[in-house]
Design an enzyme around this catalytic site. Structure first.
Site, mmCIF file in Angstrom:
data_model
loop_
_atom_site.group_PDB
_atom_site.id
_atom_site.type_symbol
_atom_site.label_atom_id
_atom_site.label_comp_id
_atom_site.label_asym_id
_atom_site.label_seq_id
_atom_site.Cartn_x
_atom_site.Cartn_y
_atom_site.Cartn_z
ATOM 1 N N LYS A 220 45.865 -62.224 -19.745
ATOM 2 C CA LYS A 220 45.008 -61.518 -18.789
ATOM 3 C C LYS A 220 45.466 -60.078 -18.620
ATOM 4 O O LYS A 220 46.625 -59.811 -18.317
ATOM 5 C CB LYS A 220 45.044 -62.231 -17.433
ATOM 6 C CG LYS A 220 44.261 -61.509 -16.340
ATOM 7 C CD LYS A 220 42.757 -61.457 -16.653
ATOM 8 C CE LYS A 220 41.992 -60.620 -15.629
ATOM 9 N NZ LYS A 220 42.013 -61.202 -14.295
ATOM 10 N N HIS A 222 44.835 -57.055 -16.183
ATOM 11 C CA HIS A 222 44.300 -56.827 -14.837
ATOM 12 C C HIS A 222 44.673 -55.434 -14.366
ATOM 13 O O HIS A 222 45.814 -54.997 -14.520
ATOM 14 C CB HIS A 222 44.846 -57.870 -13.866
ATOM 15 C CG HIS A 222 44.083 -57.938 -12.586
ATOM 16 N ND1 HIS A 222 44.138 -56.949 -11.626
ATOM 17 C CD2 HIS A 222 43.238 -58.885 -12.103
ATOM 18 C CE1 HIS A 222 43.354 -57.280 -10.611
ATOM 19 N NE2 HIS A 222 42.794 -58.453 -10.875
ATOM 20 N N HIS A 249 40.120 -57.357 -16.729
ATOM 21 C CA HIS A 249 39.625 -56.771 -15.470
ATOM 22 C C HIS A 249 39.962 -55.294 -15.596
ATOM 23 O O HIS A 249 41.126 -54.919 -15.524
ATOM 24 C CB HIS A 249 40.342 -57.451 -14.299
ATOM 25 C CG HIS A 249 40.101 -56.834 -12.959
ATOM 26 N ND1 HIS A 249 39.980 -57.594 -11.821
ATOM 27 C CD2 HIS A 249 39.988 -55.546 -12.544
ATOM 28 C CE1 HIS A 249 39.807 -56.810 -10.774
ATOM 29 N NE2 HIS A 249 39.810 -55.560 -11.197
ATOM 30 N N HIS A 323 42.704 -57.695 -2.691
ATOM 31 C CA HIS A 323 43.467 -56.688 -3.426
ATOM 32 C C HIS A 323 44.460 -55.938 -2.547
ATOM 33 O O HIS A 323 44.882 -54.834 -2.879
ATOM 34 C CB HIS A 323 42.524 -55.750 -4.184
ATOM 35 C CG HIS A 323 41.873 -56.436 -5.335
ATOM 36 N ND1 HIS A 323 42.529 -56.691 -6.516
ATOM 37 C CD2 HIS A 323 40.653 -57.001 -5.459
ATOM 38 C CE1 HIS A 323 41.728 -57.349 -7.327
ATOM 39 N NE2 HIS A 323 40.591 -57.557 -6.708
#
Length: 570
Positions: A220, A222, A249, A323
């Site tokens: 991943k 991110h 992302h 976040h």
């Protein structure tokens, strides 16, 4: 002798047959049975007093070793990307052994599934059978997610995390070999196929390779860890060499470049783009453009599915928490507001209906609801039928093509993207018997029964102290497949080929079987099913209007949805 009976009587006894139509829950979606493999009429099998599956009638003398199946699901209406049709389904050794006509070949014609004394029966008459759902965007924040996911109809989860650590609260990574080992050991306890993603944010390959060797079956990237062009390039290089998927992302703040720089860094290499619309994160305001790239496998997370009158308002608070942002800091508020755009969310609805967005997942507890992947998929399909009418690909008075397109978004397409379509994702011979049985009135909302590897893991069940199984309160409860060592033999853990070859299961002392992912690289959107459109996307930099091949994509937010409060009174 065979006798003619009214079609309604036949459907009540054996379930709908060819040409019959069924409404999916309280949606406007109508499916039609395309074909029926259980015939010829008059030779159907059904269990019960005075029914067919009895010794010497529909039940043969065949042993398991001689070819009888472990379980037969009778007269089920299969709803799959491969078609919408009626069949008996035979299960053996935890896999789909045959799809066709069950019975006793000594007394019945055309039998392809042998029912023997060692065969259990699940009555599929009047029920819909789907493949178990696959949620490919999981933050492993708490293990209780698994129960909610299973009882919603999911049977496979892929993502990253270590618990409610702040890295996990925001990003889908299980960073490092040590954490990967602990999470795979924990996976042994749960009736769910699980898979773990390592952290891909690095500009040199060694630490990424270490995670893949330790069992990470995906990586991943991110933005909270820094999704720079250098990190993208490095991560994809490792993925290509070691055959694991990369999920991305992208950089909401456009600090290290714009969407064009990210696409350039990808160099045409396969990548799974999370929340491609952008509310979940990504280059503002135009990350949605990448759904037009053939090498990008675009997905949505479910809070923006579908666009409703409440979508914008709930997203701002959701984003601040997920976040680790502070409402007292203007820059943090601006960051949040830059990601939530009604224009791109509205366009996302239409892009799903066109087949340009291919996958739907949750983003569990990190701007997504793990138990609502399936619900929100069908809410989107229903909204689009109401607003856009029939798809041009439809034939007959049904929504079969649209329904097949949408079921593919949480079954076969994420399975293809992550290299496990040879094991899960559809109702096809040889695949794992991870299956979900639905009452049509509750389709998409509350499964009647969920099988993991051919064993019933949860089901609607009444009062355990009652004299029969049906008295209230009836609700979804764990079954035998969710307990003891059955869990270890009913579900699996997916790992990288490198880890599988090195014997990761033995090294970590895992009880569950490990299976390797494969074929994740060099594929494009055209490899996905019924969701292959690659329109040229333009986003107006000031108004955020989205156009596909020059056509403005816009729709009104829904004020009311199916599969909602009607099903959740308590």
């Amino acid at each position: 002798m065979p006798a003619n009976i009214p079609r309604s009587d036949y459907a009540a006894m054996y379930g709908p047959t060819t040409g019959d139509r069924v409404r999916l829950a309280d949606t406007d979606l109508i499916i039609e049975v395309e074909r029926d493999l259980t015939g010829p009429y008059g030779e159907e099998v059904k269990f019960g007093g005075g029914k067919v599956i009895r010794d010497g009638m529909g039940q043969a003398q065949t042993t398991r070793a001689g070819g009888a199946v472990d379980t037969v699901i009778t007269n089920a209406l299969i709803l799959d990307w491969t078609g919408i049709y009626k069949a008996d389904v035979g299960l053996k050794d935890g896999r789909i052994h045959a799809i066709g006509k069950a019975g006793n070949p000594d007394t019945q014609p055309n039998v392809t599934i042998i029912v023997g004394p060692g065969t259990e029966v699940i009555a599929g008459e009047g029920r819909i059978l789907t493949a178990g759902g696959f949620d490919s965007h999981i933050h492993y924040i708490c293990p209780q997610q698994i129960e909610d996911a299973l009882h919603s109809g999911l049977t496979t989860m892929l993502g990253g995390g270590t618990g409610p650590a702040h890295g996990t609260l925001a990003t889908t990574c299980t960073p490092g070999a040590w954490h990967l080992g602990r999470m795979m050991q924990a996976a042994d306890a749960f009736p769910m196929n699980l898979a773990f993603a390592g952290k891909g944010n690095a500009s040199l390959p060694a630490a990424i390779e270490e995670q893949v060797n330790a069992g990470a079956c995906a990586l991943k990237l991110h933005e909270d860890w820094g999704t720079t062009p250098a990190a993208i390039d490095c991560c994809l290089g490792v993925a290509d060499a070691m055959d694991v998927q990369v999920m991305i992302h992208t950089d909401t703040l456009n600090e290290s470049g714009f969407v064009e720089h990210t696409v350039k860094a990808m160099k045409g290499r396969t990548i799974h783009a999370f929340h491609t619309e952008g509310a979940g994160g990504g280059h503002a305001p135009d990350i949605i453009k990448i759904c037009g790239e053939e090498f990008v496998l675009p997905s949505s997370t479910n809070p923006t599915r579908p666009f409703t009158v409440n979508t914008i308002e709930e997203h701002l608070d959701m984003l601040m928490v997920c976040h680790h942002l502070d409402k007292s800091i203007p820059e943090d508020v601006a960051f949040a507001e830059s990601r939530i755009r009604r224009e791109t969310i509205a366009a996302e609805d239409i892009l799903h209906d066109m087949g340009a967005f291919s996958i739907i997942a949750s983003d569990s507890q990190a701007m997504g609801r793990v138990g609502e992947v399936i619900i929100r998929t069908w809410q989107t399909a229903d909204k689009m039928k109401k607003q856009r009418g029939r798809l041009s690909e439809e034939t007959g008075e049904n929504d079969n093509f649209r329904v097949r397109r949408y079921v593919a978004k949480y079954t076969i397409n994420p399975a293809i993207a992550h290299g496990i379509a040879h094991e899960i994702g559809s109702i096809e011979v040889g695949k794992r018997a991870d299956l979900v049985l639905w009452n049509p009135a509750f389709f998409g909302v509350k499964p009647e029964m969920v099988l993991m590897g051919g064993t019933i893991a949860c089901a609607q069940m009444g009062d355990p102290n009652a004299s029969i199984p049906t008295p209230q309160p009836v609700y979804s409860r764990p079954m035998w497949g969710a307990y003891g060592r059955s869990v270890e033999h009913s579900a699996v853990t997916f790992v990288s080929e490198a880890a599988q070859a090195a014997g990761i299961g033995k090294t970590l002392g895992l009880a569950k079987q490990t299976l390797a992912v494969k074929g994740t690289r060099g594929i494009g959107k055209s490899a996905l099913k019924l969701n292959t459109a690659t329109p040229e996307i333009e986003v107006h930099p000031e108004t955020y209007e989205v156009r596909a091949n020059g056509e403005l994509l816009t729709c009104q937010p829904a004020e009311e949805l199916p599969l909602a409060q009607r099903y959740f009174l308590f």
